[in-house]
Design a protein around this motif. Structure first.
Motif, PDB file in Angstrom:
ATOM      1  N   ALA A 200       1.170  -1.174  -0.242  1.00  0.00           N
ATOM      2  CA  ALA A 200       0.327  -0.485  -0.209  1.00  0.00           C
ATOM      3  C   ALA A 200       0.826   1.205  -0.137  1.00  0.00           C
ATOM      4  CB  ALA A 200      -1.187   0.107   1.454  1.00  0.00           C
TER       5      ALA A 200
ATOM      6  N   PHE B 103      -5.585  10.587  -3.823  1.00  0.00           N
ATOM      7  CA  PHE B 103      -5.407  10.360  -1.753  1.00  0.00           C
ATOM      8  C   PHE B 103      -6.547  11.160  -2.048  1.00  0.00           C
ATOM      9  CE2 PHE B 103      -2.441   8.897  -3.657  1.00  0.00           C
ATOM     10  CZ  PHE B 103      -1.378   7.060  -3.178  1.00  0.00           C
TER      11      PHE B 103
ATOM     12  N   GLY C  76      -7.594   7.346   3.228  1.00  0.00           N
ATOM     13  CA  GLY C  76      -6.615   5.821   3.722  1.00  0.00           C
ATOM     14  C   GLY C  76      -5.876   5.627   2.604  1.00  0.00           C
ATOM     15  N   PRO C  77      -4.634   4.619   2.371  1.00  0.00           N
ATOM     16  CA  PRO C  77      -3.973   4.723   1.437  1.00  0.00           C
ATOM     17  C   PRO C  77      -4.825   3.854   0.305  1.00  0.00           C
ATOM     18  CG  PRO C  77      -3.023   2.686   2.987  1.00  0.00           C
ATOM     19  CD  PRO C  77      -5.151   3.879   3.348  1.00  0.00           C
ATOM     20  N   CYS C  78      -3.747   3.935  -0.685  1.00  0.00           N
ATOM     21  CA  CYS C  78      -4.004   2.926  -2.124  1.00  0.00           C
ATOM     22  C   CYS C  78      -3.476   1.849  -1.887  1.00  0.00           C
ATOM     23  CB  CYS C  78      -3.283   3.878  -3.000  1.00  0.00           C
ATOM     24  SG  CYS C  78      -3.843   3.002  -5.258  1.00  0.00           S
TER      25      CYS C  78
ATOM     26  N   ASP D 243       1.260   5.982   1.063  1.00  0.00           N
ATOM     27  CA  ASP D 243      -0.555   6.279   1.654  1.00  0.00           C
ATOM     28  C   ASP D 243       0.545   7.938   0.724  1.00  0.00           C
ATOM     29  OD1 ASP D 243      -2.391   7.408   2.597  1.00  0.00           O
ATOM     30  OD2 ASP D 243      -2.176   6.742   4.577  1.00  0.00           O
TER      31      ASP D 243
END
Length: 209
Positions: A2, A28, A32-34, A4
């Motif tokens: 992930a 983003f 939250g993160p990708c 962020d």
């Protein structure tokens, strides 16, 4: 794996695990993160010391920043004209592109492929191919580009495709869909003309060559 980043950042990147990678495009929003899809099986990418390389390559990035703009104290003469105005804001957009060379090279490759008119595929040990390949068994060339078309491939049946007459081989060209093509298929001194126009991808050529 992930990644962020601050809210408002639009990113195109590649995430690496060992020698495997996955390309992502994400904006983003601060929630939250990708998270990347499954990239690789970890045990296949440890080095001899048991270490694992994980990384990210930034291809494109853009972000808009908004900040308060300080307004200087007005003079007494201008105060009456600005008494109802509040603080202003400044929007700044920043854009970064690290794949210009990659995009340009892709266009150059397409232009070069348009100039390719003739493709030759050399088959070693041709005299023994009929003994090695029975009817319905084929050899396939690597995919190639020619005349501006991608994904072309030569397919050769030394003992013929199913239904071919005795003593004949079969020879086809795999073409992508939505294309029109006129070409010559050649084996040694024998050549056959092929004219095809097709909507879907498929194999086109001669069963009895």
């Amino acid at each position: 794996l992930a990644l962020d980043a601050p809210a408002g950042l639009a990113l195109v990147c590649r995430l690496y695990v060992g020698t495997a990678s996955a390309q992502l495009q994400h904006t983003f929003d601060g929630t939250g993160p990708c998270v990347a899809p499954r990239i690789a099986v970890l045990r296949d990418h440890f080095n001899q010391e048991g270490a694992l390389r994980v990384g990210v390559e930034i291809l494109e990035a853009s972000r808009e920043l908004t900040c308060a703009s300080p307004v200087p104290s007005p003079s007494a003469e201008l105060l009456e004209y600005h008494e109802d105005e509040g603080e202003g804001t400044i929007a700044v957009s920043r854009y970064l592109n690290h794949r210009v060379l990659e995009l340009v090279q892709g266009q150059v490759d397409v232009m070069q492929s348009r100039m390719v008119r003739r493709i030759e595929w050399r088959l070693e040990g041709a005299a023994s191919l009929r003994r090695a390949f029975s009817e319905g068994e084929c050899l396939c060339s690597t995919p190639f580009e020619a005349a501006g078309m991608q994904g072309l491939q030569l397919v050769f049946y030394p003992s013929g495709y199913a239904g071919a007459r005795e003593g004949f081989c079969s020879y086809f060209l795999f073409c992508p869909g939505a294309s029109a093509l006129r070409c010559w298929l050649t084996i040694g001194k024998q050549r056959r003309e092929a004219r095809v126009a097709f909507e879907r991808s498929g194999f086109y050529g001669r069963t009895n060559f």
